[in-house]
Design a protein around this motif. Structure first.
Motif, PDB file in Angstrom:
ATOM      1  N   ASP A 120      17.318 -44.158  -2.933  1.00 48.60           N
ATOM      2  CA  ASP A 120      18.145 -43.617  -4.059  1.00 48.60           C
ATOM      3  C   ASP A 120      18.565 -42.165  -3.806  1.00 48.60           C
ATOM      4  OD1 ASP A 120      19.043 -43.586  -6.774  1.00 48.60           O
ATOM      5  OD2 ASP A 120      17.827 -41.927  -6.736  1.00 48.60           O
ATOM      6  N   ARG A 121      17.379 -41.001  -3.348  1.00 49.22           N
ATOM      7  CA  ARG A 121      17.900 -39.802  -3.136  1.00 49.22           C
ATOM      8  C   ARG A 121      18.460 -39.602  -1.857  1.00 49.22           C
ATOM      9  NH1 ARG A 121      16.030 -40.328  -7.632  1.00 49.22           N
ATOM     10  NH2 ARG A 121      15.212 -38.881  -8.756  1.00 49.22           N
ATOM     11  N   GLY A 122      18.333 -40.556  -0.942  1.00 50.82           N
ATOM     12  CA  GLY A 122      18.942 -40.659   0.419  1.00 50.82           C
ATOM     13  C   GLY A 122      20.314 -40.529   0.235  1.00 50.82           C
ATOM     14  N   ARG A 123      20.829 -41.605  -0.452  1.00 50.84           N
ATOM     15  CA  ARG A 123      22.183 -41.841  -0.747  1.00 50.84           C
ATOM     16  C   ARG A 123      22.788 -40.693  -1.519  1.00 50.84           C
ATOM     17  NH1 ARG A 123      26.573 -41.738  -0.581  1.00 50.84           N
ATOM     18  NH2 ARG A 123      28.236 -43.479  -1.191  1.00 50.84           N
ATOM     19  N   LEU A 124      22.147 -40.107  -2.234  1.00 48.69           N
ATOM     20  CA  LEU A 124      22.543 -39.269  -3.483  1.00 48.69           C
ATOM     21  C   LEU A 124      22.856 -37.851  -2.571  1.00 48.69           C
ATOM     22  CD1 LEU A 124      23.414 -38.758  -6.404  1.00 48.69           C
ATOM     23  CD2 LEU A 124      21.120 -37.924  -6.610  1.00 48.69           C
ATOM     24  N   TYR A 125      22.140 -37.407  -1.689  1.00 52.87           N
ATOM     25  CA  TYR A 125      22.026 -36.201  -0.830  1.00 52.87           C
ATOM     26  C   TYR A 125      22.341 -36.295   0.648  1.00 52.87           C
ATOM     27  CZ  TYR A 125      19.873 -34.338  -5.044  1.00 52.87           C
ATOM     28  OH  TYR A 125      19.810 -34.074  -6.469  1.00 52.87           O
ATOM     29  N   LEU A 126      22.263 -37.323   1.300  1.00 56.04           N
ATOM     30  CA  LEU A 126      22.394 -37.493   2.712  1.00 56.04           C
ATOM     31  C   LEU A 126      23.633 -38.391   3.090  1.00 56.04           C
ATOM     32  CD1 LEU A 126      18.755 -37.861   3.922  1.00 56.04           C
ATOM     33  CD2 LEU A 126      19.966 -35.746   3.711  1.00 56.04           C
ATOM     34  N   GLY A 127      24.126 -38.977   2.048  1.00 63.23           N
ATOM     35  CA  GLY A 127      25.480 -39.488   2.533  1.00 63.23           C
ATOM     36  C   GLY A 127      25.255 -41.285   2.653  1.00 63.23           C
ATOM     37  N   GLU A 128      26.304 -42.094   2.972  1.00 64.39           N
ATOM     38  CA  GLU A 128      26.200 -43.530   3.403  1.00 64.39           C
ATOM     39  C   GLU A 128      25.121 -43.828   4.286  1.00 64.39           C
ATOM     40  OE1 GLU A 128      30.051 -45.481   3.043  1.00 64.39           O
ATOM     41  OE2 GLU A 128      30.918 -43.650   2.346  1.00 64.39           O
ATOM     42  N   ASP A 129      25.195 -43.001   5.441  1.00 65.91           N
ATOM     43  CA  ASP A 129      24.129 -43.237   6.492  1.00 65.91           C
ATOM     44  C   ASP A 129      22.999 -42.482   6.321  1.00 65.91           C
ATOM     45  OD1 ASP A 129      23.222 -44.623   8.771  1.00 65.91           O
ATOM     46  OD2 ASP A 129      24.513 -43.323  10.022  1.00 65.91           O
ATOM     47  N   TRP A 130      22.262 -42.905   5.254  1.00 67.96           N
ATOM     48  CA  TRP A 130      21.246 -41.982   4.791  1.00 67.96           C
ATOM     49  C   TRP A 130      19.950 -42.194   5.645  1.00 67.96           C
ATOM     50  CZ3 TRP A 130      16.735 -44.150   3.265  1.00 67.96           C
ATOM     51  CH2 TRP A 130      16.947 -45.634   2.836  1.00 67.96           C
ATOM     52  N   ALA A 131      19.749 -43.341   6.027  1.00 66.78           N
ATOM     53  CA  ALA A 131      18.465 -43.683   6.795  1.00 66.78           C
ATOM     54  C   ALA A 131      18.568 -42.880   8.028  1.00 66.78           C
ATOM     55  CB  ALA A 131      18.415 -45.347   7.118  1.00 66.78           C
ATOM     56  N   ASP A 160      31.603 -33.633  -7.080  1.00 65.47           N
ATOM     57  CA  ASP A 160      32.680 -33.569  -6.118  1.00 65.47           C
ATOM     58  C   ASP A 160      31.741 -33.844  -4.633  1.00 65.47           C
ATOM     59  OD1 ASP A 160      34.909 -33.561  -4.711  1.00 65.47           O
ATOM     60  OD2 ASP A 160      35.228 -31.403  -4.920  1.00 65.47           O
ATOM     61  N   VAL A 161      31.086 -34.969  -4.593  1.00 67.75           N
ATOM     62  CA  VAL A 161      30.514 -35.366  -3.206  1.00 67.75           C
ATOM     63  C   VAL A 161      30.316 -36.754  -3.219  1.00 67.75           C
ATOM     64  CG1 VAL A 161      28.827 -32.992  -3.356  1.00 67.75           C
ATOM     65  CG2 VAL A 161      28.103 -35.223  -4.494  1.00 67.75           C
ATOM     66  N   ASN A 162      30.175 -37.016  -2.052  1.00 64.48           N
ATOM     67  CA  ASN A 162      29.892 -38.651  -1.668  1.00 64.48           C
ATOM     68  C   ASN A 162      28.466 -39.198  -1.949  1.00 64.48           C
ATOM     69  OD1 ASN A 162      30.457 -41.367  -0.710  1.00 64.48           O
ATOM     70  ND2 ASN A 162      30.372 -40.563   1.583  1.00 64.48           N
ATOM     71  N   GLY A 163      28.064 -39.003  -3.235  1.00 61.92           N
ATOM     72  CA  GLY A 163      26.919 -39.728  -3.650  1.00 61.92           C
ATOM     73  C   GLY A 163      26.771 -41.080  -4.016  1.00 61.92           C
ATOM     74  N   GLY A 164      27.826 -41.808  -4.182  1.00 60.03           N
ATOM     75  CA  GLY A 164      27.939 -43.088  -4.697  1.00 60.03           C
ATOM     76  C   GLY A 164      27.574 -43.267  -6.171  1.00 60.03           C
ATOM     77  N   GLU A 165      28.125 -42.237  -6.858  1.00 58.43           N
ATOM     78  CA  GLU A 165      27.926 -42.105  -8.284  1.00 58.43           C
ATOM     79  C   GLU A 165      29.063 -42.603  -9.303  1.00 58.43           C
ATOM     80  OE1 GLU A 165      25.555 -38.127  -9.090  1.00 58.43           O
ATOM     81  OE2 GLU A 165      26.450 -38.098  -7.334  1.00 58.43           O
ATOM     82  N   GLN A 166      28.814 -42.940 -10.223  1.00 57.14           N
ATOM     83  CA  GLN A 166      29.746 -43.531 -11.247  1.00 57.14           C
ATOM     84  C   GLN A 166      30.445 -42.468 -11.697  1.00 57.14           C
ATOM     85  OE1 GLN A 166      28.136 -46.335 -14.145  1.00 57.14           O
ATOM     86  NE2 GLN A 166      30.014 -45.899 -15.562  1.00 57.14           N
ATOM     87  N   PRO A 167      31.907 -42.585 -11.854  1.00 58.38           N
ATOM     88  CA  PRO A 167      32.587 -41.356 -12.498  1.00 58.38           C
ATOM     89  C   PRO A 167      32.509 -41.774 -14.171  1.00 58.38           C
ATOM     90  CG  PRO A 167      33.950 -42.562 -11.047  1.00 58.38           C
ATOM     91  CD  PRO A 167      32.822 -43.426 -11.068  1.00 58.38           C
ATOM     92  N   VAL A 168      32.549 -40.771 -14.927  1.00 53.70           N
ATOM     93  CA  VAL A 168      32.389 -40.763 -16.555  1.00 53.70           C
ATOM     94  C   VAL A 168      33.889 -40.773 -16.822  1.00 53.70           C
ATOM     95  CG1 VAL A 168      31.667 -39.749 -18.360  1.00 53.70           C
ATOM     96  CG2 VAL A 168      30.202 -39.532 -16.462  1.00 53.70           C
ATOM     97  N   ALA A 169      34.426 -42.045 -17.541  1.00 52.50           N
ATOM     98  CA  ALA A 169      35.798 -42.073 -18.047  1.00 52.50           C
ATOM     99  C   ALA A 169      35.718 -41.600 -19.493  1.00 52.50           C
ATOM    100  CB  ALA A 169      35.950 -43.408 -17.951  1.00 52.50           C
ATOM    101  N   GLY A 170      36.988 -40.724 -19.925  1.00 55.45           N
ATOM    102  CA  GLY A 170      37.028 -40.497 -21.454  1.00 55.45           C
ATOM    103  C   GLY A 170      38.568 -39.843 -21.417  1.00 55.45           C
ATOM    104  N   THR A 171      38.766 -39.388 -22.635  1.00 52.52           N
ATOM    105  CA  THR A 171      39.793 -38.673 -22.945  1.00 52.52           C
ATOM    106  C   THR A 171      39.449 -36.894 -22.948  1.00 52.52           C
ATOM    107  OG1 THR A 171      39.632 -38.542 -25.350  1.00 52.52           O
ATOM    108  CG2 THR A 171      41.041 -40.415 -24.093  1.00 52.52           C
ATOM    109  N   LEU A 172      40.489 -36.278 -22.218  1.00 52.32           N
ATOM    110  CA  LEU A 172      40.236 -34.748 -22.282  1.00 52.32           C
ATOM    111  C   LEU A 172      40.110 -34.076 -23.485  1.00 52.32           C
ATOM    112  CD1 LEU A 172      40.057 -32.614 -19.679  1.00 52.32           C
ATOM    113  CD2 LEU A 172      42.097 -31.787 -20.992  1.00 52.32           C
ATOM    114  N   ARG A 173      39.119 -33.233 -23.823  1.00 48.83           N
ATOM    115  CA  ARG A 173      39.203 -32.602 -25.058  1.00 48.83           C
ATOM    116  C   ARG A 173      39.268 -31.027 -24.969  1.00 48.83           C
ATOM    117  NH1 ARG A 173      35.915 -33.843 -30.494  1.00 48.83           N
ATOM    118  NH2 ARG A 173      35.463 -31.652 -31.265  1.00 48.83           N
ATOM    119  N   TYR A 174      38.667 -30.498 -23.766  1.00 44.79           N
ATOM    120  CA  TYR A 174      38.821 -29.272 -23.576  1.00 44.79           C
ATOM    121  C   TYR A 174      38.658 -28.970 -22.117  1.00 44.79           C
ATOM    122  CZ  TYR A 174      37.732 -24.176 -23.539  1.00 44.79           C
ATOM    123  OH  TYR A 174      37.700 -22.905 -23.293  1.00 44.79           O
ATOM    124  N   ALA A 175      39.356 -27.898 -21.629  1.00 51.39           N
ATOM    125  CA  ALA A 175      39.036 -27.435 -20.020  1.00 51.39           C
ATOM    126  C   ALA A 175      39.618 -26.056 -19.989  1.00 51.39           C
ATOM    127  CB  ALA A 175      39.959 -28.214 -19.186  1.00 51.39           C
TER     128      ALA A 175
END
Length: 330
Positions: free
Chosen positions: A145-156, A284-299
Motif C-alpha cells: 500500500d505505502r510502496g505504491r503510494l510513495y514509490l510508484g508503480e514499480d514499488w517493489a 498530483d502524484v502517481n500514487g494510484g489514488e481515486q479522484p474525488v468528484a463534485g462541483t466546484l464551490r470555491y477556488a
C-alpha cells in the motif's frame, strides 16, 4: 534541559468546543506521522477535539464516505466541511482559531514555502528511508500500500533499491537535521524563537517518524543535542484535549448540517474554472489514488473546495490545497 513554558500557556487558552457546528473532528490513526503533525498543531492552539480512529490500510469506508474517495491520513471535519491534507487543515485552524497564532513572526509566506519542502520532498525521502531500513521485515500488505503510494508503480524494485541505498538515504536526512540543530544552537525554545509555530510541527513530524519507526533512529538523532532539546519542548506542548467519537456519529454530524464554505472563484484563476462546474481533485502524484468528484464551490490561489452529495452523508464540501493537487475539468 531547556524546557519551554508554552505547555502551561496553551492549557490556559484551551478552546472548549461544545457547539456541534464548530467541533473539530479528526480522522486519523495513532501511528501516522502526518497526524502527529496536526496533533501538535492542536496543542499549539490549545484545542479540544474529537478523535475518530481510522484503519491504517484501505478500505476505509467510513472515511471515504465523507471525502468522496480521498484515503490519505489525516482528515479534519467541522460539521459538513471536510478538510483534506495537513496543509489545508493547518490553514483552516489558523483561520478559525487565530490565537495563539501558528505564525508568530512576519515570515508567514516563507514558512508556507518551506512547508512545501518539509511535507513534500523531505517527508517522501524519510518514507523511503524508513521503508528501506525495514527491508524484508516490513509487513507485506503495508509495503504494497505505502510502496505504491510513495514509490510508484514499480514499488517493489524501488523498495529493494531503498534498502541498498540506506547509507546514502541516511546522509540525505542528516544534512537538514544538522541545519535545524544549528538554528536551535542559540538556546531558543522553538525554531523561530520563544513561541511555537506551524513550521515546528511541520519539521517535528519527520523527526518523530525517524525516532519512532527506524530502529537506529534514537542513536542517529543523539548527534543533534539542540534538536533533542527542541523535541522535548514540542512534546511539552501536548496535543490539546481529545475525546473519542464513533465514525458513524461523525457521518451523522455531517448529514445533520450544511457546509459553510464560501462560494466563488478568486481573480486571476489560471484554469478558467467556475462555480458549479463538474471537476475532480486528486494528489498530483502517481500514487494510484481515486479522484474525488463534485462541483466546484470555491477556488483561490491556495484552496479548492468541491461540493458533493452522497446517500447517508448528505451534502458536504471537501476542501483541498491547490499546491500539490490537480483539478481536472470534466
Amino acid at each position: 534541559m531547556r524546557l519551554s513554558k508554552w505547555s502551561n500557556q496553551a492549557s490556559e487558552k484551551e478552546y472548549k468546543l461544545s457547539d456541534p457546528t464548530s467541533e473539530v473532528i479528526f480522522h486519523a490513526y495513532p501511528q501516522s506521522p502526518v497526524a502527529e503533525k496536526v496533533r501538535v498543531a492542536f496543542g499549539i492552539k490549545g484545542l479540544a477535539w474529537r478523535k475518530v480512529e481510522i484503519p491504517r490500510l484501505p478500505p476505509k469506508p467510513m472515511l471515504t464516505a465523507l471525502t468522496g474517495g480521498y484515503r490519505r491520513t489525516p482528515v479534519m471535519q467541522i460539521g459538513a466541511d471536510i478538510y483534506c491534507d495537513s496543509q489545508c487543515i493547518i490553514r483552516e485552524l489558523e483561520r478559525r482559531f487565530p490565537s495563539p497564532t501558528f505564525m508568530p513572526t512576519s515570515d508567514q509566506g516563507l514558512m508556507w514555502c518551506l512547508s512545501r519542502w518539509t511535507d513534500g520532498a523531505l517527508f517522501d525521502q524519510t518514507v523511503r528511508h524508513i521503508l528501506g531500513a525495514a527491508g524484508d521485515q516490513l509487513d507485506q500488505d503495508f509495503a504494497a500500500d505505502r510502496g505504491r503510494l510513495y514509490l510508484g508503480e514499480d514499488w517493489a524494485a524501488a523498495l529493494k533499491q531503498a534498502n541498498a541505498d540506506l547509507p546514502h538515504l541516511v546522509s540525505q536526512v542528516r544534512a537538514p537535521l544538522s541545519w535545524l540543530n544549528t538554528q536551535l544552537s542559540d538556546g531558543r525554545a522553538f525554531l523561530l524563537g520563544p513561541q511555537p509555530a506551524a513550521i515546528d510541527a511541520q519539521f517535528y513530524h519527520v523527526v518523530w517518524f525517524l525516532r519512532g519507526r527506524w530502529g537506529d533512529g534514537p542513536s542517529f538523532l543523539s548527534e543533534f543535542k539542540d534538536l533533542v532539546h527542541w523535541e522535548a519542548n514540542i512534546q511539552g506542548i501536548g496535543h490539546g484535549t481529545c475525546s473519542d467519537m464513533d465514525p458513524q456519529d461523525a457521518i451523522s454530524r455531517a448529514k445533520s448540517l450544511e457546509p459553510t464554505a464560501e462560494t466563488g472563484v478568486a481573480p486571476h484563476e489560471p484554469q478558467g474554472i467556475s462555480v458549479g462546474q463538474p471537476v475532480t481533485v486528486q494528489p498530483d502524484v502517481n500514487g494510484g489514488e481515486q479522484p474525488v468528484a463534485g462541483t466546484l464551490r470555491y477556488a483561490d490561489a491556495e484552496t479548492v473546495v468541491i461540493e458533493r452529495s452522497a446517500e447517508g452523508v448528505g451534502n458536504v464540501c471537501v476542501h483541498f490545497p491547490r499546491s500539490g493537487y490537480r483539478i481536472n475539468l470534466l
